[in-house]
Write a protein that holds these residues in place. Sequence first.
Motif, PDB file in Angstrom:
ATOM      1  N   ARG A 175       0.834  -1.196   0.000  1.00  0.00           N
ATOM      2  CA  ARG A 175       0.000   0.000   0.000  1.00  0.00           C
ATOM      3  C   ARG A 175       0.870   1.249   0.000  1.00  0.00           C
ATOM      4  O   ARG A 175       1.971   1.235   0.538  1.00  0.00           O
ATOM      5  CB  ARG A 175      -0.877   0.034   1.250  1.00  0.00           C
TER       6      ARG A 175
ATOM      7  N   THR B 166       1.512  12.851  10.970  1.00  0.00           N
ATOM      8  CA  THR B 166       0.505  11.811  10.774  1.00  0.00           C
ATOM      9  C   THR B 166       0.824  11.055   9.503  1.00  0.00           C
ATOM     10  O   THR B 166       1.266  11.632   8.502  1.00  0.00           O
ATOM     11  CB  THR B 166      -0.908  12.401  10.625  1.00  0.00           C
TER      12      THR B 166
ATOM     13  N   SER C   4      -7.363   6.276   4.584  1.00  0.00           N
ATOM     14  CA  SER C   4      -8.176   5.075   4.752  1.00  0.00           C
ATOM     15  C   SER C   4      -9.591   5.405   5.212  1.00  0.00           C
ATOM     16  O   SER C   4     -10.511   4.625   4.999  1.00  0.00           O
ATOM     17  CB  SER C   4      -7.502   4.139   5.744  1.00  0.00           C
ATOM     18  N   ASP C   5      -9.776   6.569   5.858  1.00  0.00           N
ATOM     19  CA  ASP C   5     -11.133   6.896   6.301  1.00  0.00           C
ATOM     20  C   ASP C   5     -11.896   7.694   5.259  1.00  0.00           C
ATOM     21  O   ASP C   5     -12.977   8.196   5.522  1.00  0.00           O
ATOM     22  CB  ASP C   5     -11.071   7.666   7.626  1.00  0.00           C
ATOM     23  N   GLY C   6     -11.331   7.824   4.088  1.00  0.00           N
ATOM     24  CA  GLY C   6     -12.054   8.480   3.001  1.00  0.00           C
ATOM     25  C   GLY C   6     -11.848   9.987   2.941  1.00  0.00           C
ATOM     26  O   GLY C   6     -12.413  10.648   2.095  1.00  0.00           O
ATOM     27  N   HIS C   7     -11.035  10.536   3.842  1.00  0.00           N
ATOM     28  CA  HIS C   7     -10.788  11.973   3.777  1.00  0.00           C
ATOM     29  C   HIS C   7      -9.559  12.270   2.941  1.00  0.00           C
ATOM     30  O   HIS C   7      -8.613  11.496   2.919  1.00  0.00           O
ATOM     31  CB  HIS C   7     -10.602  12.540   5.184  1.00  0.00           C
TER      32      HIS C   7
ATOM     33  N   GLU D  75       0.395   2.951  -8.790  1.00  0.00           N
ATOM     34  CA  GLU D  75      -0.787   2.628  -7.996  1.00  0.00           C
ATOM     35  C   GLU D  75      -2.056   2.857  -8.827  1.00  0.00           C
ATOM     36  O   GLU D  75      -2.985   2.052  -8.800  1.00  0.00           O
ATOM     37  CB  GLU D  75      -0.798   3.508  -6.736  1.00  0.00           C
TER      38      GLU D  75
ATOM     39  N   ARG E 204      -5.262   0.326 -10.183  1.00  0.00           N
ATOM     40  CA  ARG E 204      -6.646   0.546  -9.771  1.00  0.00           C
ATOM     41  C   ARG E 204      -7.561   0.936 -10.917  1.00  0.00           C
ATOM     42  O   ARG E 204      -8.766   0.769 -10.829  1.00  0.00           O
ATOM     43  CB  ARG E 204      -6.710   1.656  -8.719  1.00  0.00           C
ATOM     44  N   GLU E 205      -6.976   1.483 -11.949  1.00  0.00           N
ATOM     45  CA  GLU E 205      -7.843   1.976 -13.005  1.00  0.00           C
ATOM     46  C   GLU E 205      -8.027   0.899 -14.042  1.00  0.00           C
ATOM     47  O   GLU E 205      -7.077   0.250 -14.452  1.00  0.00           O
ATOM     48  CB  GLU E 205      -7.196   3.177 -13.674  1.00  0.00           C
TER      49      GLU E 205
END
Lengths: 814, 153
Positions: free
Chosen positions: B13, B22, B46-49, B71, B75-76
Amino acid sequence: MSHPGSDRCQEIAGKPVGDCAHQSNLFRLISVSGNTVCAVQCSNIAAHPILISRIVTTPATTSLPDLWRNVVPSRLARDETLLAWLETDLDARLHFSRGLLLITDRRLLNLASPDAAGDTYDYRAGLVIGKNDHGGIGRVELFDGSARLACWHYTLAHDIQASRFVKQFEQRLTEFLAGAPATRIAPDCCPDCLTPYPDDRQECPHCNTTINAPPSTWTLLRLWRFAQPYRWQLLSGFLLMLGSTAATLVPPYLTIPLMDKVLVPYQNGKPIDFGLVAWLLAGLLGSALLAWVLGWAKTYILALVSERIGADLRTITYEHLLRLSLEYFGGKRTGDLMSRIGSESDRICVFLSLHLLDFATDVLMILMTTVILFSINPWLALATLLPLPIIAWMIHNVRDRLRTGFEKIDRVWSEVSNVLADTIPGIRVVKAFAQEQREAERFRVANRHNLQVNDRINKIWSLFTPTVSLLTEIGLLVVWAFGIWLVSHNDITVGVLLAFLAYISRFYARLDSMSRIVSVTQKSAAAAKRIFDILDHVSSVPEPANPVHLDKISGRLEMRDAGFRYGNRAVIKGLNLTIEPGEMIGLVGHSGSGKSTLVNLLCRFYDVSEGAISVDGVNIRSLPVAEYRRNIGLVLQEPFLFFGSIAENIAYGKPDATRAEIIAAARAAHAHEFILRLPQGYDSLVGERGQGLSGGERQRISIARALLIDPRILILDEATASVDTETEKEIQKALDNLVQGRTTIAIAHRLSTLHKASRLVVMDKGEVVEIGSHDELMESGGAYYRLYQAQARNVDTDLNDLPPAATVDAKVTT
Amino acid sequence: MNNYTLTRNPAGRLVCTLACGTSDTVVPVRAFPIAAPDEGVSLTGSDGHELVWIERLASLPEDQRTLIEQELAQREFTPDIRCIKSVSSYATPSVWQVATDRGDTELLLKAEDHIRRLPGGALLISDGHGLTFLLRDPAHLDAHSRKLLDRFL
Ligand SMILES: Nc1ncnc2c1ncn2[C@@H]1O[C@H](COP(=O)(O)OP(=O)(O)OP(=O)(O)O)[C@@H](O)[C@H]1O
Ligand SMILES: [Mg+2]
């Protein structure tokens, strides 16, 4: 060779090779693809032959695809048992290519292609398998601790198999680490939707219902289904048509004696035989009158019938449309559906009543004329019919192009009406942002597209008709020339030539109109296709084949591993929730976390893509849809009022409700007083979207509507979102009484409105993250705590308006 | 300007560490995957923000851009249709055999309106299994493909 317990077979086609007694049980050995042999255990095989096939044909053990069937055995050790497999269809670079993942009793094996050596991952502690998907591709990942060992890709068509595969891997790994032999996953329920299999079959009653066969191209013939009820009228119409066509063919025939027996002899010096003339003229008049009467009767009867066929078509299509799932409506635009049911069914009707009728008449006429012509003079008849094959060829040639063209025109027409259907309901937004100009432009563009497509087809079409006329003229010329030649040789009389010319000009005139049938047929075939598109669409929320009827439900709702996706977007994932009868559940979570979607699933507006939802222990897919929904009172986030009086709107779910019941429901929803303030009270008309009412008023009416049907299950999706705090308190009080004894699911952003809920379910990104009472959740200090704190800090802020930082903060500090 | 660092962790990842310390696994998402693929990439946690907003991919240092592009490539998935070999029927649902830049495959067209016109003439076709195919330039397909396609437009 036989391992009790390892009764997994990858092969159905295996033949029994022998029986052997083993302890007190009897084993039947089944040979599988050459070298894998497994045994099916049964205490009395002869008495239960069905049991064998049941065990062997479980979906978990379907046979390998052809590509792999011969490859796999050679990759496995002699005593290695294949337990499960997954075919992947994308390689590491995301190119389409078939690969295979295998789980055996000792390892996971990946074959990137049939010739590849294969990567092996022996079972060991620390292996973790995971699966996720994004944008239409799924991934199965294998980790060793936190390091990723491998990642395999597949398209979502294989998603269900992949979920199953992951579960099987986990199960086998656990078994292996515990030193246990391989066992099978309980086969008594469908691995896809977890529905228990019915006793007599080993296939899921729900998962085998998808039909992807295209409708047949002989679409117009399918209209027969609608014509059948009127077949006697159709038959009499046809007979009348036969008569009237025959009658119209009499006059030219009478010209022969009129010419040869009266006029030509007169020119040659003989006096006119007035008796004969009178007879002949009477014949002309009589046949004309007969043709008139018969023609009238035929047209009337057939027009009547076709109008009825059209009406049936419309209502049946509409009824079918109403039964389709929300998914269908989500993918279609209103304007398109409206034009299909409205104008296109009308086009079919006109086609049947006018064009098809004319065409049939024409064909009859041509056939009869041909017979008459040949009986008079075969040679001249042959010359006359010469242009016919050419015209037929032309028609055939142009037909294909025209048909695709007309289909296109239809689609463009829907585009035009779609623009209207999009804009008119949204007129407030258009005006608010002063975008009239832009919308007009959008309409103009759609219109221009319409013009373009029409222009293209008109190019072919406009050439077509004059060409037919030209051929007609040439045909007449041929008849004149050949006729004069024949007359000069005394082969025919002048009367015969004139009769021929009279026939032939009618004949060609009909050909001209017949050629028009091509376009109208194609047009209506295209229209019929688009209507049958609706009729052929199988609801994605199908009625059960063997419905279970529940007399009175208690309201126990259970969701097991429910998963749902809109297209390729997973919105609900692995959701497990049990709601006891009479319990009130509060559903909270961020906007977009899937609360309304969960409601859609519970109401069976959509079917779950994985897992199952059951009510009182019965899968809701086994219940008749309407019967099930009758138990649900639903107040939607966006209340919708139909055009009609307020009373009608409240009584929508129960049209026979008494006035007292309506008023009681309105009172309970605290709508009574504001309704009385309206000029006509309960009889006031409300507009298309309840335009005359405020948001809160509309919401209260929809609450009353839900309450009136006295449902066992009450679902309130933001039922009090658009009322002021005072009114909300009042509605809340009313609801508090009403939820007694009903299973209630209430969604609210304002957490304070859920104080009565016995449990709160906190959702995030389609998953349930917390369940518990307010106090418990506050204590645990999780997601709910943060939501609550955020609201308490800023009472007026709706949950949606939370700055992202707030949650990030919370996350970092906790 | 670069107040964050990107690395790939052993689990495969992307991890983004902000200047404030952070760090979180991030997923790059293009804001306009079709209209402007190179502009506007968001790194969401990971929390969508959203953690980082990248105006242009090209403006990034080489190593970071490669990481993000790798990456994204994972994904695409919008195969570009190069040729339509055959269709099972002209009425939907119809199964098309197509050649794409990612190899040959078949797609299930459930209804004609799953073909979406994009400004500029390209077509976006959503298949019944949730994949999206792109037809960048219908006018430059070979004649056979164009004829087949025309029946659905
Ligand atoms: N018809 C649809 N097609 C595709 N995606 C949809 C559809 N309806 C909802 N979604 C998506 O599904 C997710 C969940 O939506 P849902 O309406 O269930 O949210 P919600 O929790 O009710 O939010 P809110 O509190 O704002 O009402 C959202 O991300 C939304 O974009
Ligand atoms: Mg909602």
